[in-house]
Design a protein around this motif. Structure first.
Motif, PDB file in Angstrom:
ATOM      1  N   GLN A 157      61.117  -1.065 -18.144  1.00  0.00           N
ATOM      2  CA  GLN A 157      62.481  -0.796 -18.504  1.00  0.00           C
ATOM      3  C   GLN A 157      63.030  -1.652 -19.515  1.00  0.00           C
ATOM      4  OE1 GLN A 157      65.007  -0.656 -15.180  1.00  0.00           O
ATOM      5  NE2 GLN A 157      66.770  -0.061 -16.171  1.00  0.00           N
ATOM      6  N   ASP A 201      59.334   3.525 -17.537  1.00  0.00           N
ATOM      7  CA  ASP A 201      60.507   3.052 -16.618  1.00  0.00           C
ATOM      8  C   ASP A 201      61.840   3.433 -17.753  1.00  0.00           C
ATOM      9  OD1 ASP A 201      62.402   2.336 -14.872  1.00  0.00           O
ATOM     10  OD2 ASP A 201      61.480   0.315 -14.712  1.00  0.00           O
ATOM     11  N   GLU A 202      62.600   4.279 -17.410  1.00  0.00           N
ATOM     12  CA  GLU A 202      63.836   4.768 -18.501  1.00  0.00           C
ATOM     13  C   GLU A 202      63.329   4.668 -19.791  1.00  0.00           C
ATOM     14  OE1 GLU A 202      67.552   3.285 -17.064  1.00  0.00           O
ATOM     15  OE2 GLU A 202      66.954   3.074 -14.983  1.00  0.00           O
ATOM     16  N   SER A 253      62.615   0.777 -10.484  1.00  0.00           N
ATOM     17  CA  SER A 253      61.772  -0.251 -11.277  1.00  0.00           C
ATOM     18  C   SER A 253      60.678  -0.848 -10.397  1.00  0.00           C
ATOM     19  CB  SER A 253      62.520  -1.287 -12.174  1.00  0.00           C
ATOM     20  OG  SER A 253      63.272  -0.459 -12.913  1.00  0.00           O
TER      21      SER A 253
HETATM   22 MG   LIG Z   1      65.043   0.065 -13.052  1.00  0.00          MG
END
Ligand SMILES: [Mg+2]
Ligand SMILES: Nc1ncnc2c1ncn2[C@@H]1O[C@H](COP(=O)(O)OP(=O)(O)OP(=O)(O)O)[C@@H](O)[C@H]1O
Lengths: 260, 289
Positions: free
Chosen positions: A92, A174-175, A54
């Protein structure tokens, strides 16, 4: 529609990060991280919790200031690239107030603000882009729902739709797969593969190693720095992975088999 | 007030007070200030700046006193101290490990105390009660002009940057990632806050200004899930309560600022109890599937 770049522009550098160092009040989170991604590729960012994935995204977006290093997106400094809508970022955790009085449509329309005039009055093309983005994440029926009435996975898709509506050439996700169902996972994977065809560049962090094998052309393994970087077939090896996830203790359950 | 007892014709209850110049002026200023503060209150409640509103409104006190003493427009002094307090809060928060709400509480009480001390020390014809509790029924012509100007500026800011400010309150990270300068939006919103606090001080006074900056937004928030509806409802409820408050204060000879805020609070309570979706009392107990 300007983002529908042809394949012939492959080779143009979309993301350039050179020896990035980031620290949080003196604690080093990332050092000497370099990355070069050209147009039309999907790159997976893999590392354990706290490895700095991140942080890497935030550095690329200029949200944390690297103490050292240089970042260019589409050949431009980050702030210029953002003004030109060259890059879209889905964090995220959105860190938003989920009871804010806006509808799904309103949220996705926010992706278009940067390309509107300063009063942010939507044009026909903005409406089209929003419609199209909602269609792609299968949220059209829910477009008039207030976001407080969405499930966690639907909210995630809403923010992905907002990034799609931006029509940027570079996507930083992010994810994106955390907390979504299998169907959505498949839908998103197909979407990313299509974006690659259109010449866009996608950087994805994920904890699902199968995704990396399935559709990432490149992979970056990080743990505070880039441990390995290159074509998935070459870099995504058992040795590299066990180095990334804490060296000599292989995961007792899914361990070595799942990595091969 | 005698009107009230002699005739029960409801229309004359509304119209008779209008024969007084001071009532016309009070109604106009209160409605205007109510509308402006109501519009801003949406951003304050959504951004979670209630405490900030309280801080700014209390901090303008020394500015008002100094401006009066120097013969400057009071809104100028108030604005300087309002923005100054916010800057100071930001500075202390950044440079120390003290938490934000503590810093806010600490700074605004400090400014407010300074204002009280200055009032008692600077001999002038400032009426402390008017600053603290407002006096729309005794508002002067120059104050009306200042209020008009302030309202115009605030409404202008809030309309031009309507969507940007909404985005800033909702998701500042996204605003930055599409190249919007959130620093400017932050200070625009703070300036609007300082200016509205100055305007609100005219009608309900320093102590109750924060109600004008929070209550209408909170009421509207309970009634709708759309931002545009929310701003509309907040403005309407705020203007209505200001007007009703002034009338009630006239009829029954009670404190005007208190009466305006009480009506606002009443509106909130009604929304709290009976709002269609978010009220605590449900009329039909059916659950939609
Ligand atoms: Mg992260
Ligand atoms: N705002 C912050 N202040 C201080 N330290 C931070 C901050 N954000 C992250 N860190 C630290 O930086 C390191 C990297 O964090 P980061 O969030 O980048 O990890 P990550 O790879 O995204 O992990 P995850 O897989 O859990 O999302 C961690 O050790 C974390 O504790």
């Amino acid at each position: 529609m300007n983002s529908f770049t042809n394949q012939n522009s492959t080779g143009f550098l979309r993301i350039e990060a050179e020896q990035i160092c980031v620290d949080y009040n003196g604690t080093l989170a990332l050092y000497d991280a370099s990355l070069r991604l050209s147009s039309g590729c999907i790159c997976g960012l893999v590392g354990m919790n706290g490895a700095g994935k991140s942080t890497f995204f935030k550095a690329l977006m200029g949200f944390v200031l690297p103490s050292r290093g240089k970042i260019r997106i589409n050949g431009l400094p980050v702030s210029r690239a953002q003004k030109e809508q060259a890059v879209a970022y889905v964090p995220q955790n959105e860190g938003i107030d989920s009871s804010f009085p806006v509808s799904v449509w309103d949220v996705v329309m926010m992706g278009r603000y940067g390309s509107m005039n300063f009063l942010r009055v939507p044009r026909q093309s903005d409406v089209k882009a929003v419609w199209h983005a909602l269609e792609r994440v299968e949220l059209l029926e829910l477009r008039n729902k207030p976001i407080c009435a969405l499930s966690g996975g639907q909210r995630k898709r809403t923010f992905l739709a907002r990034a799609i509506a931006q029509r940027s050439n570079v996507l930083l996700l992010d994810e994106p797969f955390a907390g979504v169902d299998v169907r959505t996972e498949k839908l998103m994977a197909d979407l990313f593969i299509q974006f690659r065809k259109e010449g866009r560049t996608i950087l994805i962090s994920t904890h699902d190693l199968n995704h990396v094998r399935d559709f990432c052309d490149l992979v970056v393994l990080i743990n505070k720095t880039v441990l390995a970087y290159g074509n998935t077939s070459e870099v995504f090896t058992k040795e590299n992975l066990s180095m990334t996830f804490g060296g000599d203790q292989p995961d007792p359950i899914s361990g070595s088999e799942s990595i091969d | 007030m005698h009107v009230f007892f002699i005739t029960f014709d409801p229309l004359s209850l509304l119209i008779d007070p209008l024969s007084h110049e001071f009532m016309r002026r009070a109604l106009m200023v209160s409605a205007l200030v109510g509308g402006v503060c109501g519009l801003l209150s949406c951003y304050m409640t959504l951004k979670g700046w209630a405490l900030m509103g309280d801080a700014v409104s209390h901090s303008v006190m020394p500015g008002v006193v100094i401006a009066y003493a120097l013969g400057l427009p009071f809104s100028f002094g108030a604005f300087v101290f309002g923005v100054g307090s916010v800057a100071l809060i930001g500075f202390i928060k950044q440079k120390s490990r003290v938490k934000e709400d503590t810093v806010i509480g600490l700074v605004f009480t400090g400014f407010f105390a300074l204002g009280l001390v200055l009032v008692s020390k600077i001999k002038s014809n400032i009426d402390l009660m008017h600053i603290l509790f407002g006096s729309p029924l005794g508002i002067s012509n120059s104050d009306v002009k200042q209020t008009l100007l302030i309202s115009f500026i605030v409404v202008f800011i809030l309309l031009i940057f309507r969507r940007d400010l909404m985005l800033y309150c909702f998701d500042a990270t996204h605003a930055r990632s599409i190249g919007i300068n959130t620093g400017i939006l932050h200070y625009l919103l703070l300036s609007a806050l300082s200016l509205s606090a100055v305007a609100g001080l005219q009608t309900v006074g320093i102590i109750l200004v924060v109600a004008m900056l929070v209550t209408p937004g909170a009421t509207a928030y309970l009634l709708t899930d759309r931002f545009s509806n929310m701003t509309f409802l907040a403005v309407v409820s705020s203007v209505l309560s200001s007007v009703i408050g002034v009338y009630v204060s006239y009829w029954s000879d009670i404190e005007t600022g208190g009466s305006i805020v009480l009506v606002q609070t009443l509106f909130f309570l009604l929304a709290f109890l009976f709002a269609p979706r978010y009220g605590i009392i449900k009329f039909n107990n059916s659950i939609d599937l």
